[in-house]
Motif scaffolding. Structure first.
Motif, PDB file in Angstrom:
ATOM      1  N   ASP A   1       0.825  -1.205   0.000  1.00  8.32           N
ATOM      2  CA  ASP A   1       0.000   0.000   0.000  1.00  8.32           C
ATOM      3  C   ASP A   1       0.862   1.258   0.000  1.00  8.32           C
ATOM      4  OD1 ASP A   1      -2.501  -1.260  -0.042  1.00  8.32           O
ATOM      5  OD2 ASP A   1      -2.442  -1.558   2.115  1.00  8.32           O
ATOM      6  N   SER A   2       2.041   1.179   0.635  1.00  8.47           N
ATOM      7  CA  SER A   2       2.916   2.343   0.707  1.00  8.47           C
ATOM      8  C   SER A   2       4.343   1.895   0.991  1.00  8.47           C
ATOM      9  CB  SER A   2       2.453   3.287   1.818  1.00  8.47           C
ATOM     10  OG  SER A   2       2.651   2.680   3.085  1.00  8.47           O
ATOM     11  N   GLU A   3       5.281   2.778   0.737  1.00 10.19           N
ATOM     12  CA  GLU A   3       6.672   2.496   1.070  1.00 10.19           C
ATOM     13  C   GLU A   3       6.831   2.347   2.580  1.00 10.19           C
ATOM     14  OE1 GLU A   3      11.155   4.150   0.073  1.00 10.19           O
ATOM     15  OE2 GLU A   3       9.428   5.280  -0.631  1.00 10.19           O
ATOM     16  N   LYS A   4       6.093   3.136   3.344  1.00 10.44           N
ATOM     17  CA  LYS A   4       6.148   3.052   4.808  1.00 10.44           C
ATOM     18  C   LYS A   4       5.708   1.670   5.295  1.00 10.44           C
ATOM     19  CE  LYS A   4       4.575   5.355   8.990  1.00 10.44           C
ATOM     20  NZ  LYS A   4       3.780   6.432   9.565  1.00 10.44           N
ATOM     21  N   ALA A   5       4.660   1.122   4.697  1.00  7.81           N
ATOM     22  CA  ALA A   5       4.193  -0.222   5.075  1.00  7.81           C
ATOM     23  C   ALA A   5       5.259  -1.271   4.777  1.00  7.81           C
ATOM     24  CB  ALA A   5       2.894  -0.556   4.348  1.00  7.81           C
TER      25      ALA A   5
ATOM     26  N   ARG B   1       8.666   2.319  -7.817  1.00  5.02           N
ATOM     27  CA  ARG B   1       7.332   2.818  -8.161  1.00  5.02           C
ATOM     28  C   ARG B   1       7.063   2.432  -9.602  1.00  5.02           C
ATOM     29  NH1 ARG B   1       5.945   5.546  -3.908  1.00  5.02           N
ATOM     30  NH2 ARG B   1       7.501   6.628  -2.692  1.00  5.02           N
ATOM     31  N   GLY B   2       5.834   2.052  -9.882  1.00  2.35           N
ATOM     32  CA  GLY B   2       5.519   1.634 -11.242  1.00  2.35           C
ATOM     33  C   GLY B   2       4.039   1.765 -11.527  1.00  2.35           C
ATOM     34  N   ARG B   3       3.661   1.185 -12.630  1.00  2.00           N
ATOM     35  CA  ARG B   3       2.254   1.204 -13.040  1.00  2.00           C
ATOM     36  C   ARG B   3       1.972  -0.048 -13.854  1.00  2.00           C
ATOM     37  NH1 ARG B   3       1.870   2.781 -18.418  1.00  2.00           N
ATOM     38  NH2 ARG B   3       3.783   3.625 -19.260  1.00  2.00           N
ATOM     39  N   GLU B   4       0.726  -0.404 -13.933  1.00  2.00           N
ATOM     40  CA  GLU B   4       0.338  -1.560 -14.722  1.00  2.00           C
ATOM     41  C   GLU B   4       0.366  -1.178 -16.191  1.00  2.00           C
ATOM     42  OE1 GLU B   4      -3.244  -4.841 -15.111  1.00  2.00           O
ATOM     43  OE2 GLU B   4      -3.407  -3.231 -13.644  1.00  2.00           O
ATOM     44  N   LEU B   5       0.898  -2.063 -17.002  1.00  2.00           N
ATOM     45  CA  LEU B   5       0.966  -1.837 -18.441  1.00  2.00           C
ATOM     46  C   LEU B   5      -0.219  -2.509 -19.116  1.00  2.00           C
ATOM     47  CD1 LEU B   5       4.770  -2.495 -18.991  1.00  2.00           C
ATOM     48  CD2 LEU B   5       3.611  -0.304 -18.621  1.00  2.00           C
ATOM     49  N   THR B   6      -0.627  -1.956 -20.218  1.00  6.61           N
ATOM     50  CA  THR B   6      -1.716  -2.560 -20.987  1.00  6.61           C
ATOM     51  C   THR B   6      -1.201  -2.968 -22.355  1.00  6.61           C
ATOM     52  OG1 THR B   6      -2.404  -0.403 -21.831  1.00  6.61           O
ATOM     53  CG2 THR B   6      -3.470  -1.169 -19.831  1.00  6.61           C
ATOM     54  N   ILE B   7      -1.856  -3.937 -22.933  1.00  2.00           N
ATOM     55  CA  ILE B   7      -1.496  -4.400 -24.273  1.00  2.00           C
ATOM     56  C   ILE B   7      -2.331  -3.602 -25.274  1.00  2.00           C
ATOM     57  CG2 ILE B   7      -1.507  -6.367 -25.853  1.00  2.00           C
ATOM     58  CD1 ILE B   7      -1.274  -8.136 -23.309  1.00  2.00           C
ATOM     59  N   PRO B   8      -1.668  -2.903 -26.202  1.00  8.32           N
ATOM     60  CA  PRO B   8      -2.424  -2.110 -27.177  1.00  8.32           C
ATOM     61  C   PRO B   8      -3.327  -3.000 -28.034  1.00  8.32           C
ATOM     62  CG  PRO B   8      -0.073  -1.603 -27.266  1.00  8.32           C
ATOM     63  CD  PRO B   8      -0.241  -2.811 -26.380  1.00  8.32           C
ATOM     64  N   GLN B   9      -4.498  -2.499 -28.327  1.00 10.45           N
ATOM     65  CA  GLN B   9      -5.429  -3.214 -29.194  1.00 10.45           C
ATOM     66  C   GLN B   9      -5.083  -2.922 -30.651  1.00 10.45           C
ATOM     67  OE1 GLN B   9      -7.762  -5.326 -27.848  1.00 10.45           O
ATOM     68  NE2 GLN B   9      -6.716  -4.807 -25.950  1.00 10.45           N
ATOM     69  N   SER B  10      -5.103  -3.956 -31.492  1.00 16.28           N
ATOM     70  CA  SER B  10      -4.784  -3.713 -32.906  1.00 16.28           C
ATOM     71  C   SER B  10      -6.010  -3.361 -33.709  1.00 16.28           C
ATOM     72  CB  SER B  10      -4.147  -4.902 -33.571  1.00 16.28           C
ATOM     73  OG  SER B  10      -4.085  -6.060 -32.858  1.00 16.28           O
TER      74      SER B  10
END
Length: 65
Positions: free
Chosen positions: A22-26, A56-65
């Motif tokens: 949830d956090s870096e502190k946790a 730190r990051g984020r979820e990536l998505t697969i581009p739709q063709s």
């Protein structure tokens, strides 16, 4: 910790763990806890090296063709 994954090499000689917090502190609180200290002692005979980091990051998505 929200989730955790362990990824192992085919020969079983390397394991990479990834956990989501949830956090870096946790995360820091867990790292300083007695159960984590006990885990490290129990795992010490089985590992040559252990490294930690907080990213730190984020979820990536697969581009739709």
């Amino acid at each position: 910790m929200r989730r955790a994954f362990a990824y192992g090499s085919e020969d079983g000689q390397e394991i990479t763990g990834v956990s989501f917090w949830d956090s870096e502190k946790a995360c820091e609180s867990w790292r300083a806890s007695e159960p984590e200290a006990q885990r490290r002692v129990a795992m010490a005979p089985y590992g040559a090296e252990e490294r930690e980091g907080f990213y730190r990051g984020r979820e990536l998505t697969i581009p739709q063709s």
